[in-house]
Design an enzyme around this catalytic site. Structure first.
Site, mmCIF file in Angstrom:
data_model
loop_
_atom_site.group_PDB
_atom_site.id
_atom_site.type_symbol
_atom_site.label_atom_id
_atom_site.label_comp_id
_atom_site.label_asym_id
_atom_site.label_seq_id
_atom_site.Cartn_x
_atom_site.Cartn_y
_atom_site.Cartn_z
ATOM 1 N N CYS A 106 0.830 -1.198 0.000
ATOM 2 C CA CYS A 106 0.000 0.000 0.000
ATOM 3 C C CYS A 106 0.871 1.258 0.000
ATOM 4 C CB CYS A 106 -0.930 0.002 1.212
ATOM 5 S SG CYS A 106 -2.015 1.438 1.278
ATOM 6 N N CYS A 204 -6.200 -2.155 7.964
ATOM 7 C CA CYS A 204 -7.299 -1.192 7.842
ATOM 8 C C CYS A 204 -8.542 -1.771 7.189
ATOM 9 C CB CYS A 204 -6.840 0.055 7.092
ATOM 10 S SG CYS A 204 -6.495 -0.218 5.341
#
Length: 365
Positions: A106, A204
């Site tokens: 990410c 997340c």
């Protein structure tokens, strides 16, 4: 022309990014925030195990924080690309018997890429995040060095090893010399505590850390039951599917045995999972692929380095050998527990991050 002393800060709604923005403003920077909308709760139902805040869509929370800090806020909808680049890849890696670290990819493929893109678009000079890491200019070598953060319990350089030096040259990490307690204290002092998202150790997009729930929901490949084997190849029982297991796992294996057993190896080729005693988890060598060198200086000869094989595990000494294009072989001075294919191995010269790569599947010796 870029605005002098300007910086674009990635805001998540958490304490780290919020205080990073505050500290930069206090230092006289012209600060702007940016919020990346990456996932909605409607896309992936919450696991029953999750008792965390609903952080799928923090736009309203981030907007309030930006107002409190009196900084402008950009908003980017990146949900579809995030699903393809990060979430689906995460699930596919598990279904191949690997244990990926999505935060590493990410940072490389989403967060810093978007930060730089929007900074350039809006003529902003620098980019910043709330990572506990440092970037320092070594004037002798004329290089921007990525270094460990001051708080060794929290420092996050491990997650940033896939960034290039050209990106690091534009990065500011305001929390590099702070501890987590320092950051939380500042938030309390400036009255932000009631607005920021509470700290979570979860990935997340996986509330409750129940990745099995996510795999069952979005996986393209249906998990198939297979066999548990011991290290000699004897069948010990049936498993639910290789995506539900990771190296070193002891709990939720689903077998009743006379002694503690651990996952030693996952074989996607024949859909088997090898289990054994804890002592069998220790290995001294492994291979790394997809190697990224921050400074474009590949390892061409045997080199003694500190190697870290997972976050929150200390780096230890090893010999690192060239092993073909973008591949390396690592031999630790002493055997290490639960070296896990799919995780990242990051190479350090003392506190300086040189680069790293992905641990390859291995044979049991």
């Amino acid at each position: 022309m870029e605005k002098a002393n300007s910086v674009l800060v990635a805001l998540s709604g958490g304490v780290d990014s919020s205080i990073a923005a505050f500290l930069l403003k206090e230092k006289g920077f012209e600060v702007a925030g940016i919020y990346f909308h990456l996932i909605d709760k409607e896309q992936y139902p919450k696991s029953l195990n999750s008792n965390q805040h609903d952080y799928f869509n923090n736009e309203e929370r981030v907007q309030i924080i930006a107002q409190k800090l009196n900084i402008p806020l950009y908003k980017v909808d990146y949900r579809e690309d995030f699903r393809k680049i990060i979430i689906l890849d995460f699930v596919e890696q598990y279904q191949k018997g690997l244990t990926p670290n999505p935060c590493v990819y990410c940072n490389e493929k989403v967060k810093f890429k978007l930060l730089l893109e929007y900074a350039l678009k809006n003529k902003i000079e620098s980019i910043a995040t709330g990572h506990y890491a440092k970037v320092e200019l070594d004037r002798k070598q004329n290089k921007y060095l990525l270094k460990r953060g001051g708080d060794r319990k929290k420092e996050q350089s491990y997650f940033l090893y896939r960034l290039s030096e050209s990106i690091l040259a534009q990065c500011i990490f305001p929390l590099g010399n702070l501890s987590k307690k320092d950051t939380e204290k500042i938030a309390q002092e400036i009255g932000l505590t009631d607005y920021i998202l509470k700290e979570s150790q979860e990935i997340c997009f996986i509330p409750g850390n129940d990745y099995r729930h996510l795999i069952a929901y979005v996986g393209k490949i249906k998990n198939q039951a297979g066999y548990f084997l011991d290290s000699k190849g004897n069948i010990l029982g049936k498993h639910k599917g290789i995506a539900y297991y990771t190296i070193g796992q002891r709990r939720k294996i689903g077998l009743s045995l006379n002694s503690r057993k651990y996952i030693l190896k996952i074989n996607p080729q024949d859909n088997t999972v090898v289990i054994g005693d804890e002592m069998e988890l220790y290995r001294q060598e492994f291979e790394v692929t997809e190697v990224n060198y921050i400074y474009s200086n590949p390892i061409l000869r045997p080199t003694k380095l500190l190697v870290q094989i997972r976050y929150n595990t200390p780096a230890v000494w090893a010999m690192v050998y060239p092993n073909g294009e973008k591949e390396l072989k690592v031999i630790f001075d002493k055997p290490q527990r639960a070296i896990t294919p799919g995780q990242s191995a990051v190479f350090y010269d003392q506190d300086v991050v040189l680069g790293g790569g992905i641990i390859k599947p291995f044979l049991i010796q």
